[in-house]
Enzyme design. Sequence first.
Site, mmCIF file in Angstrom:
data_model
loop_
_atom_site.group_PDB
_atom_site.id
_atom_site.type_symbol
_atom_site.label_atom_id
_atom_site.label_comp_id
_atom_site.label_asym_id
_atom_site.label_seq_id
_atom_site.Cartn_x
_atom_site.Cartn_y
_atom_site.Cartn_z
ATOM 1 N N ARG A 22 0.858 -1.185 0.000
ATOM 2 C CA ARG A 22 0.000 0.000 0.000
ATOM 3 C C ARG A 22 0.896 1.238 0.000
ATOM 4 N NH1 ARG A 22 -3.429 -2.962 -1.529
ATOM 5 N NH2 ARG A 22 -5.431 -3.425 -0.586
ATOM 6 N N HIS A 53 -1.023 0.019 -9.643
ATOM 7 C CA HIS A 53 -1.717 -0.896 -8.713
ATOM 8 C C HIS A 53 -2.261 -2.139 -9.435
ATOM 9 C CE1 HIS A 53 -3.967 -1.138 -4.629
ATOM 10 N NE2 HIS A 53 -3.778 -2.356 -5.127
HETATM 11 N N1 LIG Z 1 -0.498 -4.190 -5.028
HETATM 12 C C1 LIG Z 1 -1.414 -5.109 -5.180
HETATM 13 O O1 LIG Z 1 -1.895 -5.342 -6.282
HETATM 14 C C2 LIG Z 1 -1.840 -5.916 -4.004
HETATM 15 C C3 LIG Z 1 -1.457 -5.583 -2.736
HETATM 16 N N2 LIG Z 1 -1.800 -6.385 -1.665
HETATM 17 C C4 LIG Z 1 -1.359 -6.009 -0.324
HETATM 18 O O2 LIG Z 1 -0.583 -7.075 0.235
HETATM 19 C C5 LIG Z 1 -0.874 -7.149 1.628
HETATM 20 C C6 LIG Z 1 -0.427 -8.485 2.196
HETATM 21 O O3 LIG Z 1 -1.299 -9.515 1.783
HETATM 22 P P1 LIG Z 1 -1.231 -10.981 2.428
HETATM 23 O O4 LIG Z 1 0.134 -11.537 2.327
HETATM 24 O O5 LIG Z 1 -2.346 -11.752 1.870
HETATM 25 O O6 LIG Z 1 -1.489 -10.630 3.969
HETATM 26 P P2 LIG Z 1 -1.259 -11.546 5.244
HETATM 27 O O7 LIG Z 1 -2.208 -11.063 6.285
HETATM 28 O O8 LIG Z 1 -1.286 -12.977 4.869
HETATM 29 O O9 LIG Z 1 0.243 -11.211 5.688
HETATM 30 C C7 LIG Z 1 0.570 -10.050 6.372
HETATM 31 C C8 LIG Z 1 1.965 -10.178 6.951
HETATM 32 O O10 LIG Z 1 2.336 -8.936 7.543
HETATM 33 C C9 LIG Z 1 2.790 -9.171 8.871
HETATM 34 N N3 LIG Z 1 2.476 -8.022 9.725
HETATM 35 C C10 LIG Z 1 1.275 -7.431 9.938
HETATM 36 N N4 LIG Z 1 1.387 -6.422 10.811
HETATM 37 C C11 LIG Z 1 2.681 -6.390 11.176
HETATM 38 C C12 LIG Z 1 3.418 -5.580 12.066
HETATM 39 N N5 LIG Z 1 2.845 -4.590 12.784
HETATM 40 N N6 LIG Z 1 4.729 -5.826 12.215
HETATM 41 C C13 LIG Z 1 5.330 -6.828 11.531
HETATM 42 N N7 LIG Z 1 4.680 -7.631 10.656
HETATM 43 C C14 LIG Z 1 3.373 -7.409 10.486
HETATM 44 C C15 LIG Z 1 2.053 -10.404 9.333
HETATM 45 O O11 LIG Z 1 2.747 -10.988 10.419
HETATM 46 P P3 LIG Z 1 2.234 -12.354 11.109
HETATM 47 O O12 LIG Z 1 2.361 -13.420 10.030
HETATM 48 O O13 LIG Z 1 3.175 -12.585 12.219
HETATM 49 O O14 LIG Z 1 0.819 -12.113 11.498
HETATM 50 C C16 LIG Z 1 2.055 -11.233 8.047
HETATM 51 O O15 LIG Z 1 3.255 -11.944 7.947
HETATM 52 C C17 LIG Z 1 -2.376 -6.869 1.664
HETATM 53 O O16 LIG Z 1 -2.776 -6.442 2.949
HETATM 54 C C18 LIG Z 1 -2.547 -5.787 0.609
HETATM 55 O O17 LIG Z 1 -2.451 -4.517 1.191
HETATM 56 C C19 LIG Z 1 -2.522 -7.531 -1.839
HETATM 57 C C20 LIG Z 1 -2.927 -7.901 -3.087
HETATM 58 C C21 LIG Z 1 -2.652 -7.117 -4.268
HETATM 59 O O1 LIG Z 2 -6.455 -7.349 -3.147
HETATM 60 C C1 LIG Z 2 -5.909 -6.273 -2.833
HETATM 61 O O2 LIG Z 2 -5.698 -5.945 -1.663
HETATM 62 C C2 LIG Z 2 -5.495 -5.377 -3.892
HETATM 63 O O3 LIG Z 2 -4.773 -4.443 -3.656
HETATM 64 C C3 LIG Z 2 -5.987 -5.688 -5.248
HETATM 65 O O4 LIG Z 2 -5.488 -4.867 -6.203
#
Ligand SMILES: NC(=O)C1=CN([C@@H]2O[C@H](COP(=O)(O)OP(=O)(O)OC[C@H]3O[C@@H](n4cnc5c(N)ncnc54)[C@H](OP(=O)(O)O)[C@@H]3O)[C@@H](O)[C@H]2O)C=CC1
Ligand SMILES: O=C(O)C(=O)CO
Length: 313
Positions: free
Chosen positions: A228, A276
């Site tokens: 983000r 994005h």
């Molecule tokens: N650009 C794009 O097109 C897209 C962007 N995204 C973004 O990718 C993000 C990640 O997705 P996804 O992998 O499915 O999410 P997950 O919830 O599976 O993973 C999030 C990770 O972040 C870690 N985390 C969260 N808060 C903290 C913190 N305060 N300190 C340290 N680590 C932290 C978590 O730790 P723990 O495992 O220990 O809980 C976890 O490992 C989404 O939230 C979205 O914003 C997603 C899809 C498309």
């Molecule tokens: O799935 C999400 O969080 C995205 O950012 C899709 O673009």
Amino acid sequence: MDIIFYHPTFDANHWISLLQRQLPQARIREWRSGDNGPADYALVWHPPVEMLRGRTGLKAVFALGAGVDSILSKLKKDPDLLPAGVPLFRLEDTGMAEQMQEYAVSQVLHWFRRFDDYQALKLQAKWEPLADYEREDFTIGILGAGVLGGKVAESLVGWGFPVRCWSRSHKNYSGVKSFAGREELSAFANNTRVLINLLPNTPETVGIINSELVNQLADNAYVLNLARGVHLVEDDLLTALDSGKLKGAMLDVFSREPLPAESPLWRHPRVAITPHVAAVTRPAQAVEFISSTIIQLDKGQHPTGQVDLQRGY
Ligand SMILES: NC(=O)C1=CN([C@@H]2O[C@H](COP(=O)(O)OP(=O)(O)OC[C@H]3O[C@@H](n4cnc5c(N)ncnc54)[C@H](OP(=O)(O)O)[C@@H]3O)[C@@H](O)[C@H]2O)C=CC1
Ligand SMILES: O=C(O)C(=O)CO
């Protein structure tokens, strides 16, 4: 069972026909303003407040993406957006991990093989072989080691890079060094050459890629923001690029989207931009995940993918 669907841009008919194939007994409809009819499940992205407010009988809400920051920020302003006690689910992977792997691997290889330098030389019509980079000097650090970060880490291990990740809890991914919590953030950043961001947007993670963190990276580091825009302090990134601390950045997400034409990021020669699109929702895989989750919920089981509203992801 009744299911309502709302997405500002997706083709509702296509989604409904995919859902109908997976859940033949369900009555599925596109939600439109004024529809207060029964609903057991709601599939949403940027839902208008009136869609879910006060709905009784709702068993779960599904966000049609991986990140739930937009729905949670609306919820903060209007606590009635989600009826109390109704679980919120999000998409786990559903084809997004593969897209993130493609994006991250191709960009890491681009920097590792110095294609950025060769492009600059090409613009000067210069034929000049450069020294190779060594993998041992190319440690990849991934902020966020969840569904997407974990898969990206795995694929970069497969390419032979030293890989480390940072999350809230420690991980045990093969070949990946795990760091956790604020107290280990500096150790994670130290010597990281390519910083990849796959964190969720929460109050704890906003602005995390700032001067303080960037200055702890290896010299001539790179930043790849796939999560983000609010995670990155754009002015700090520009300062680090101009001072030479950072060699390049590739950004898919921005604090304002679409990125305004006047943003200096557009014109910076060492910043690459995509709008994005790092990983988009794939309807067939998303519908498979949602239908299977609904079936599990209906059986009283506890499927994965539920958002922890307190944690914010
Ligand atoms: N650009 C794009 O097109 C897209 C962007 N995204 C973004 O990718 C993000 C990640 O997705 P996804 O992998 O499915 O999410 P997950 O919830 O599976 O993973 C999030 C990770 O972040 C870690 N985390 C969260 N808060 C903290 C913190 N305060 N300190 C340290 N680590 C932290 C978590 O730790 P723990 O495992 O220990 O809980 C976890 O490992 C989404 O939230 C979205 O914003 C997603 C899809 C498309
Ligand atoms: O799935 C999400 O969080 C995205 O950012 C899709 O673009």
